[in-house]
Design an enzyme around this catalytic site. Structure first.
Site: not given
Ligand SMILES: *[C@@H]1O[C@H](CO)[C@@H](O)[C@H](O)[C@H]1NC(C)=O
Ligand SMILES: *[C@@H]1O[C@H](CO)[C@@H](O)[C@H](O)[C@H]1NC(C)=O
Ligand SMILES: *[C@@H]1O[C@H](CO)[C@@H](O)[C@H](O)[C@H]1NC(C)=O
Ligand SMILES: *[C@@H]1O[C@H](CO)[C@@H](O)[C@H](O)[C@H]1NC(C)=O
Ligand SMILES: *[C@@H]1O[C@H](CO)[C@@H](O)[C@H](O)[C@H]1NC(C)=O
Ligand SMILES: *[C@@H]1O[C@H](CO)[C@@H](O)[C@H](O)[C@H]1NC(C)=O
Length: 450
Positions: A243, A249, A293, A337, A394
């Site tokens: 990256q 990320c 995210f 999720y 991260h």
């Protein structure tokens, strides 16, 4: 009402900073969604709310049940601490929670949102909407941890790194550190981006959910070790990338999950390389080189707008204008999720999702000792200084798990985006079963369309 509409013009200036700090308890309850006209397509600009033509009352209940005023049942989830998504009566609503910024203070107003986007589940009719909770939630102030951080401050020195590396290697035997040469001379600001970016900071992290007896016995049927890089000799994981100095990320984790799952779903015949640059330059659901995210990128962005291939928008590692949106796109059919909503994740569910459906995006807290990881099973040693306000999330890609036969220590196998020269050929292993650095709390799965 008028006050609500006046507040919304500040959106673009604010969203580049750290997100709001809203929790499940702040958001659960009765809301009114104020929605504009539904005649639009996905190009709709919801920077400001224009006019309201429809009101919908929705009750957001425990743990993920949404019920609208007509009695239709749907689902909802928090999006980390920064917003929520509701799907009810064939329509999906997503908005970031409202906050303001005053020098070093961020004030979260968890009972209202910025203007967000709504669309029917077939993505045909779009609208802007804004939501207000019926019972007020007291505003919450937190300090912006990156307020004082500027581009030119102190450099990472070889001497300091060597000392940290020696201390880590003396303190324990489970993993080894080694000075990672490319990090020498970086500023703290650059390291912040490499480790996630300020928009990936979480003011509050959820804990893993307890596994039921039924879930534990389902997980017990899984193999004791599994690795998507070698399933009967076949590698389903796309190559490790780098990256660079951009806080992207989350884009690499997201594109990596789509790439691997496309391979899994086609018995390794569809091997594409997708474009993190497209996400950095074009996604309104993340903040470019300042972070983002995977739920919103591998999931929502790839469903609503599609991911393009690397050759269409090659990685340059910086911001820049959005181009290439006319190329062929790869879409996501569903996302969520692991566990069904934010806060429902745990080790057993992650292993089931991983083995049955492919690699999953995970996020964890990067402490200074992690940066110079070389090999072994990482756990946080507490070395390298401790400043909880600078611990960012991260995003990486979980590709397997196992257990060390000698020590019995359980581990995850994870693909990083710091190049092949870092860690175990670009991968690392991290302790499993103890929510090490939060890695078992917010895993995301998607189903791409081959
Ligand atoms: C979306 O809507 C805009 C204006 O409302 C229009 O210019 C554009 O052509 C539409 N795009 C598609 C793909 O229909
Ligand atoms: C920041 O918040 C603290 C505590 O809530 C308050 O005392 C202080 O005055 C605030 N500073 C600014 C600049 O608003
Ligand atoms: C965020 O909110 C939660 C719950 O209200 C609180 O426990 C936590 O301390 C807050 N985080 C910060 C950084 O203020
Ligand atoms: C894959 O795993 C098998 C057995 O688990 C091993 O024999 C083989 O060498 C591995 N292949 C690679 C490329 O690592
Ligand atoms: C998947 O590919 C492998 C190797 O190319 C092949 O041996 C196997 O039969 C294929 N599986 C199916 C279900 O076709
Ligand atoms: C298992 O742990 C021992 C002791 O730390 C270590 O020497 C060994 O290399 C580890 N095995 C693997 C496969 O990593």
């Amino acid at each position: 009402m008028q006050i609500l509409w006046l507040m919304v013009t500040l959106v673009p200036a604010i969203l580049a900073d750290t997100p709001a700090n809203c929790t499940f308890n702040d958001v659960a309850g009765k809301w009114v969604f104020y929605e504009g006209s539904r005649i639009h397509n996905g190009s709709i600009d919801c920077t400001t709310m224009v006019s309201v033509v429809r009101k919908l009352r929705v009750n957001l209940r425990y743990p993920n049940v949404a019920i609208d005023e007509f009695g239709n049942r749907g689902q909802w989830t928090m999006i980390y601490n920064e917003g929520f998504e509701v799907t009810v009566n064939q329509r999906t609503y997503f908005a970031f929670s409202y906050f303001t910024k005053e020098s070093s203070n961020i004030t979260s107003y968890c009972d209202r949102t910025f203007p967000g986007w709504s669309h029917d589940v077939t993505l045909r009719h779009w609208a802007c909407f804004q939501a207000q909770k019926q019972s007020p939630v007291p505003p919450k102030v937190h300090c912006n941890p990156f307020h004082e951080m500027t581009k030119g401050n102190e450099l990472v020195s070889l001497e300091k790194l060597e000392q940290l590396v020696n201390n880590i290697n003396r303190a324990q035997t489970s993993w080894r550190a080694e000075v990672h040469q490319p990090f020498i001379g970086k500023t703290r600001y650059e390291m912040l981006r490499i480790c996630g970016g300020k928009r990936s900071w979480l003011a509050h992290r959820v804990s893993p959910a307890r596994a039921s007896v039924a879930l534990q016995s389902a997980a017990a049927e899984l193999p004791p070790a599994f690795d998507w890089r070698n399933v009967s000799g076949i590698n389903f994981v796309s190559p490790v990338r780098n990256q660079g100095g951009c806080g992207s990320c989350y884009a690499f984790s997201s594109m990596g999950m789509l790439e691997s799952r496309l391979r899994v779903q086609t018995n390794n015949t569809l091997q594409v390389q997708l474009s993190p640059q497209d996400v950095v330059s074009c996604s309104q659901l993340s903040q470019g080189c300042d972070g983002g995210f995977p739920f919103l990128v591998a999931g929502k962005y790839a469903m609503e707008f599609g991911a393009v291939e690397e050759k269409c928008n090659p990685y340059v590692g910086g911001g820049g204008a959005c181009t290439g949106r006319t190329c062929l796109k790869h879409y996501t059919a569903s996302y969520g999720y692991v566990g069904g909503y934010y806060g429902a994740c745990n080790e057993e569910l992650m292993r089931l999702e991983l083995v049955l459906r492919g690699p999953i995006s995970v996020s964890f807290e990067v402490y200074p000792d992690f940066e110079n990881y070389k090999s072994g099973i990482y756990h946080h040693t507490g070395l390298g200084g401790f400043n909880p306000f600078e611990i960012v999330n991260h995003a990486v890609l979980l590709v397997g798990y196992g257990v060390n036969e000698t020590t019995g220590e359980k581990f995850w196998i994870v693909k990083n985006s710091w190049g092949e020269g870092w860690g175990e050929n670009g991968f690392f292993r991290i302790r499993r079963g103890t929510d090490e650095a939060g890695i078992e709390s917010i895993a995301v799965h998607v189903t791409p369309i081959p």
